[in-house]
Each structure stands twice: as structure tokens, then as C-alpha cells.
Write a protein that holds these residues in place. Structure first.
Motif, mmCIF file in Angstrom:
data_model
loop_
_atom_site.group_PDB
_atom_site.id
_atom_site.type_symbol
_atom_site.label_atom_id
_atom_site.label_comp_id
_atom_site.label_asym_id
_atom_site.label_seq_id
_atom_site.Cartn_x
_atom_site.Cartn_y
_atom_site.Cartn_z
ATOM 1 N N PRO A 69 0.806 -1.220 0.000
ATOM 2 C CA PRO A 69 0.000 0.000 0.000
ATOM 3 C C PRO A 69 0.840 1.271 0.000
ATOM 4 O O PRO A 69 1.967 1.285 0.496
ATOM 5 N N ASN A 70 0.286 2.311 -0.571
ATOM 6 C CA ASN A 70 0.854 3.635 -0.412
ATOM 7 C C ASN A 70 0.585 4.080 1.015
ATOM 8 O O ASN A 70 -0.581 4.144 1.427
ATOM 9 N N PRO A 71 1.594 4.366 1.844
ATOM 10 C CA PRO A 71 1.350 4.688 3.257
ATOM 11 C C PRO A 71 0.415 5.890 3.425
ATOM 12 O O PRO A 71 0.543 6.901 2.713
ATOM 13 N N THR A 72 -0.521 5.775 4.367
ATOM 14 C CA THR A 72 -1.495 6.831 4.630
ATOM 15 C C THR A 72 -1.584 7.089 6.121
ATOM 16 O O THR A 72 -1.088 6.318 6.947
ATOM 17 N N TRP A 73 -2.260 8.174 6.494
ATOM 18 C CA TRP A 73 -2.403 8.549 7.905
ATOM 19 C C TRP A 73 -3.259 7.544 8.674
ATOM 20 O O TRP A 73 -2.939 7.204 9.819
ATOM 21 N N LEU A 74 -4.365 7.088 8.079
ATOM 22 C CA LEU A 74 -5.302 6.216 8.788
ATOM 23 C C LEU A 74 -5.265 4.775 8.289
ATOM 24 O O LEU A 74 -6.030 3.936 8.762
ATOM 25 N N GLY A 75 -4.385 4.466 7.340
ATOM 26 C CA GLY A 75 -4.221 3.097 6.899
ATOM 27 C C GLY A 75 -5.394 2.584 6.077
ATOM 28 O O GLY A 75 -6.290 3.325 5.670
ATOM 29 N N TYR A 76 -5.372 1.274 5.842
ATOM 30 C CA TYR A 76 -6.400 0.574 5.073
ATOM 31 C C TYR A 76 -7.015 -0.472 5.983
ATOM 32 O O TYR A 76 -6.291 -1.211 6.663
ATOM 33 N N SER A 77 -8.340 -0.585 5.975
ATOM 34 C CA SER A 77 -9.026 -1.421 6.954
ATOM 35 C C SER A 77 -9.933 -2.448 6.285
ATOM 36 O O SER A 77 -10.686 -2.124 5.357
ATOM 37 N N VAL A 78 -9.861 -3.686 6.780
ATOM 38 C CA VAL A 78 -10.803 -4.735 6.381
ATOM 39 C C VAL A 78 -11.392 -5.338 7.638
ATOM 40 O O VAL A 78 -10.756 -5.350 8.711
ATOM 41 N N GLY A 79 -12.622 -5.837 7.541
ATOM 42 C CA GLY A 79 -13.302 -6.380 8.706
ATOM 43 C C GLY A 79 -13.890 -7.752 8.430
ATOM 44 O O GLY A 79 -14.193 -8.106 7.288
ATOM 45 N N ARG A 80 -14.024 -8.520 9.490
ATOM 46 C CA ARG A 80 -14.676 -9.833 9.421
ATOM 47 C C ARG A 80 -15.413 -10.052 10.725
ATOM 48 O O ARG A 80 -15.117 -9.424 11.751
ATOM 49 N N TRP A 81 -16.388 -10.953 10.683
ATOM 50 C CA TRP A 81 -17.153 -11.258 11.888
ATOM 51 C C TRP A 81 -16.627 -12.531 12.539
ATOM 52 O O TRP A 81 -16.424 -13.555 11.886
ATOM 53 N N ASP A 82 -16.376 -12.441 13.837
ATOM 54 C CA ASP A 82 -16.024 -13.596 14.670
ATOM 55 C C ASP A 82 -17.186 -13.791 15.622
ATOM 56 O O ASP A 82 -17.227 -13.209 16.706
ATOM 57 N N GLY A 83 -18.168 -14.579 15.193
ATOM 58 C CA GLY A 83 -19.412 -14.658 15.956
ATOM 59 C C GLY A 83 -20.105 -13.304 15.914
ATOM 60 O O GLY A 83 -20.384 -12.758 14.841
ATOM 61 N N ASP A 84 -20.371 -12.734 17.086
ATOM 62 C CA ASP A 84 -21.015 -11.427 17.169
ATOM 63 C C ASP A 84 -20.007 -10.289 17.330
ATOM 64 O O ASP A 84 -20.401 -9.157 17.627
ATOM 65 N N THR A 85 -18.735 -10.582 17.139
ATOM 66 C CA THR A 85 -17.695 -9.563 17.279
ATOM 67 C C THR A 85 -17.157 -9.163 15.914
ATOM 68 O O THR A 85 -16.758 -10.031 15.128
ATOM 69 N N LEU A 86 -17.147 -7.865 15.641
ATOM 70 C CA LEU A 86 -16.530 -7.361 14.423
ATOM 71 C C LEU A 86 -15.045 -7.174 14.688
ATOM 72 O O LEU A 86 -14.652 -6.461 15.619
ATOM 73 N N VAL A 87 -14.209 -7.802 13.870
ATOM 74 C CA VAL A 87 -12.759 -7.705 13.996
ATOM 75 C C VAL A 87 -12.245 -6.895 12.801
ATOM 76 O O VAL A 87 -12.433 -7.289 11.646
ATOM 77 N N VAL A 88 -11.603 -5.766 13.084
ATOM 78 C CA VAL A 88 -11.106 -4.870 12.043
ATOM 79 C C VAL A 88 -9.579 -4.864 12.096
ATOM 80 O O VAL A 88 -8.984 -4.608 13.150
ATOM 81 N N THR A 89 -8.959 -5.148 10.962
ATOM 82 C CA THR A 89 -7.501 -5.137 10.846
ATOM 83 C C THR A 89 -7.100 -3.982 9.938
ATOM 84 O O THR A 89 -7.655 -3.821 8.850
ATOM 85 N N THR A 90 -6.131 -3.185 10.404
ATOM 86 C CA THR A 90 -5.708 -1.998 9.660
ATOM 87 C C THR A 90 -4.192 -1.982 9.544
ATOM 88 O O THR A 90 -3.484 -2.223 10.526
ATOM 89 N N ALA A 91 -3.695 -1.693 8.355
ATOM 90 C CA ALA A 91 -2.256 -1.586 8.106
ATOM 91 C C ALA A 91 -2.057 -0.566 6.988
ATOM 92 O O ALA A 91 -3.002 0.029 6.480
ATOM 93 N N GLY A 92 -0.788 -0.360 6.620
ATOM 94 C CA GLY A 92 -0.485 0.592 5.562
ATOM 95 C C GLY A 92 -0.381 2.020 6.052
ATOM 96 O O GLY A 92 -0.748 2.961 5.341
ATOM 97 N N PHE A 93 0.144 2.196 7.264
ATOM 98 C CA PHE A 93 0.275 3.532 7.844
ATOM 99 C C PHE A 93 1.567 4.202 7.401
ATOM 100 O O PHE A 93 2.558 3.544 7.063
ATOM 101 N N ASN A 94 1.572 5.533 7.477
ATOM 102 C CA ASN A 94 2.828 6.259 7.330
ATOM 103 C C ASN A 94 3.509 6.379 8.694
ATOM 104 O O ASN A 94 2.980 5.913 9.710
ATOM 105 N N ASP A 95 4.683 6.995 8.721
ATOM 106 C CA ASP A 95 5.407 7.144 9.988
ATOM 107 C C ASP A 95 5.318 8.568 10.526
ATOM 108 O O ASP A 95 6.105 8.964 11.381
ATOM 109 N N ARG A 96 4.347 9.343 10.039
ATOM 110 C CA ARG A 96 4.197 10.727 10.471
ATOM 111 C C ARG A 96 3.159 10.880 11.586
ATOM 112 O O ARG A 96 3.104 11.914 12.242
#
Length: 350
Positions: free
Chosen positions: A155-182
Motif C-alpha cells: 500500500p501507499n502509506p497513509t495517515w489512517l491506513g487501510y481497513s478490512v473487517g470480518r465477523w467472529d461470531g457477534d464480534t466485528l474484527v477490524v484489521t488496519t495496516a499501511g500507515f505512514n510514519d508521520r
């Protein structure tokens, strides 16, 4: 150092924290349509979890930020060895410098953890994606894709990254990566690097309560992943306010480190437990040439030195003044706040 005379140093801190401002609100007392209500008309926050057509919990709504003290110091529960030495040194330098170079003070985006722990946010849930809107500087948003896609490989690094989500039962699990270092992980200045990976878990227990946890995994800044667990509360019958940063109009007023240094031996004499009232304690610790306070809604941050006995919080309008008796022993501290002056009697050395 009374509550009606904030120092120039604190004015700088206040600007750095509060530079973005909100405007007068509309619709802040408009009843949210469709909410279950009690006989008195108030929302029934313990009603069952609402669900979407496919049976998943519906997380939609306006929610209060989780655990506000972590906005100031996301790592306040960690041990010194959990933080890479360079990252801890940079963090303390930024705090001492009154955070004058923070993204928040420079009208730049702030981080995912900052948004999670600050003010109101809205969740809008659809079948293929979830949108998170924030009542915080520049009113940004995040998109969480729940359509099965993976995170981008390069990914092109960004301030808030890129996020994908999946359901683990009734829990939403969101994984985010692709951040900048600023970005700063919190308003006090813990750094992030491009190796940062964040995992958030959202579980709505009932209509008005949501379990929330966030795991920070950045091996270049921390020696291990760590997790903060807290709770979000529904904010019914209200709406988000516009929040706009005014392009550093007041930037010329920001000042940094006072330059005053006190010896570790002197600061060690202030360490101890101070009692404001039964069950209300202020814990003062000294580490090298820095003094820390916890209690009275103070996150674990070093204090800004004003004089040999006076210190200013770097997160709130509180001032702390240590008082000695005729024999030179520290007997109590005076807390100077917007609510007035309070005396805290020393209980024990620490």
C-alpha cells in the motif's frame, strides 16, 4: 499558580490540545428514530442488540469514545521495557516540548487510536462496508471493507491506513495496516512506524453498551504487541459536530520546553501517595529528571516544570504545587484546577 492564572506554558499545551474547535450544534437533542424507549421516553440502553437482515449485530449509531485517558497516552499501562528506547525518548521529548509539533497542532490528520478514544464517533453499517465518522479534528472518516477482500499487499502509506473487517461470531474484527510514519499514536507523542498493524474488536452487548479493544503491533516502536480493553457507550438523541482546524492561525503562540531542569534527587523527594479525600489518591512517581502524576483524571504523563516546587499537567488545566514544613519535609501538595484549590496530604513515600 492559581486556577485563574494559567501559565504561558500551559496556554501552549492548551492550544496544542484544543486548537481545532467545534461550532454551535444543530440536532443535538433530536430523538433518534427507532430506539426502544422506557415509559419516561428515555432510550432503553439495556434493550436487546439490534440486528441486520442477515442476523449480524447492527453496530450503527453515535458512540462515545472509549477510555479518554488513553487518548493522551496509549502506552500508559506498559512497562519501560515494552517500548523501544528511541520511541520512549522521542515521546518524552515531544511531551516536554508541549506537543507543539503534533499533527493535531499542525492541522494534520491524527491517528486511529486517537479517534477511538476521543469524543463522539458514528458507525454506519452496510452489507459490504462500514463507515466510521469522527467528531474530531477535520471530521475525517474511515472505511472498513467487509466484502471479503484482503489488505493491499504494497500500500501507499497513509495517515489512517487501510481497513478490512470480518465477523467472529457477534464480534466485528477490524484489521488496519499501511500507515505512514508521520502519525502520533496519541496526543502526547508516541510514534508510529510503517510497520504498525492495528486490530480492533467491537462487540455490542446490548443497545447502549459496546465492548471495545484495540491491539497495537508495531515492532519498530514497541518490543511486544499490547491491547487496551474498554467500553463504548451509545450517545442517543444527538449528532456529531463539525470540527475544523483553522490552518495554524494561532501557531505563533505555541511554545515548547520551558528549559527548566530539576535534579533527580530533588524530584525523588516529591514521590509518594497523596490523599485528596478518602478513596481519592494522587500517586506521584519520579523517573530520572521527570515527575509523573496519576489520579484526578491525569493520564500517566510527565509534568511540565514551572519552578522548583510548581508543575503543570501536560494534559489538563491542573497545576501541582508541593509544600514543605519547617524541617524541609514534603507534607502535601496543592492541586490547582478549574474547580478551585484542593489539598492532598502525603500518606507515604514511594
Amino acid at each position: 499558580m492559581g486556577s485563574n492564572r494559567l501559565s504561558n506554558a500551559f496556554a501552549a499545551v492548551l492550544l496544542a490540545v484544543l486548537l481545532p474547535t467545534t461550532v454551535a450544534a444543530q440536532w443535538t437533542d433530536f430523538p433518534t428514530p427507532g430506539l426502544p424507549r422506557l415509559p419516561d421516553g428515555k432510550p432503553n440502553l439495556f434493550a436487546p442488540v439490534p440486528r441486520t437482515a442477515d442476523g449480524k449485530p447492527d453496530l450503527s449509531g453515535v458512540w462515545r469514545g472509549a477510555g479518554p485517558l488513553y487518548r493522551f497516552n496509549i502506552a500508559q499501562d506498559l512497562k519501560p521495557e515494552d517500548i523501544q528506547p528511541w520511541a520512549e525518548a522521542l515521546f518524552l521529548e515531544r511531551v516536554r516540548d508541549s506537543r507543539k509539533d503534533s499533527p493535531l497542532a499542525r492541522c494534520l490528520p491524527v491517528s486511529v487510536p486517537f479517534h477511538d478514544f476521543f469524543n463522539l464517533n458514528r458507525i454506519v453499517q452496510t452489507p459490504g462496508l462500514i463507515v466510521l465518522l469522527f467528531e474530531s479534528p477535520n471530521s475525517p472518516h474511515r472505511t472498513v471493507f467487509t466484502d471479503g477482500r484482503d489488505l493491499p499487499k504494497d500500500p501507499n502509506p497513509t495517515w489512517l491506513g487501510y481497513s478490512v473487517g470480518r465477523w467472529d461470531g457477534d464480534t466485528l474484527v477490524v484489521t488496519t495496516a499501511g500507515f505512514n510514519d508521520r502519525g502520533w499514536l496519541d496526543s502526547a507523542g508516541h510514534p508510529q512506524t510503517e510497520s504498525l498493524r492495528i486490530t480492533e474488536r467491537f462487540r455490542r452487548r446490548d443497545l447502549g453498551h459496546m465492548d471495545f479493544e484495540i491491539t497495537i503491533d508495531d515492532p519498530k516502536a514497541f518490543t511486544r504487541p499490547f491491547t487496551v480493553k474498554t467500553e463504548r457507550l451509545l450517545a442517543p438523541d444527538t449528532d456529531l459536530l463539525e470540527d475544523v482546524c483553522e490552518n495554524e492561525r494561532d501557531g505563533r503562540h505555541l511554545s515548547g520546553d520551558t528549559g527548566i531542569r530539576l535534579s533527580p534527587a530533588l524530584l525523588a523527594t516529591y514521590a509518594g501517595v497523596y490523599e485528596l479525600a478518602p478513596g481519592r489518591e494522587v500517586v506521584v512517581t519520579a523517573t530520572g529528571d521527570l515527575l509523573f502524576v496519576r489520579g484526578v483524571n491525569e493520564p500517566k504523563l510527565p509534568l511540565l516544570v514551572q519552578s522548583e516546587t510548581k508543575f503543570m499537567s501536560t494534559a489538563t488545566p491542573n497545576g501541582f504545587e508541593f509544600v514543605r514544613d519547617a524541617q524541609g519535609r514534603v507534607t502535601h501538595l496543592m492541586l490547582h484546577s478549574e474547580a478551585g484549590e484542593q489539598k492532598a496530604v502525603r500518606k507515604a513515600a514511594r
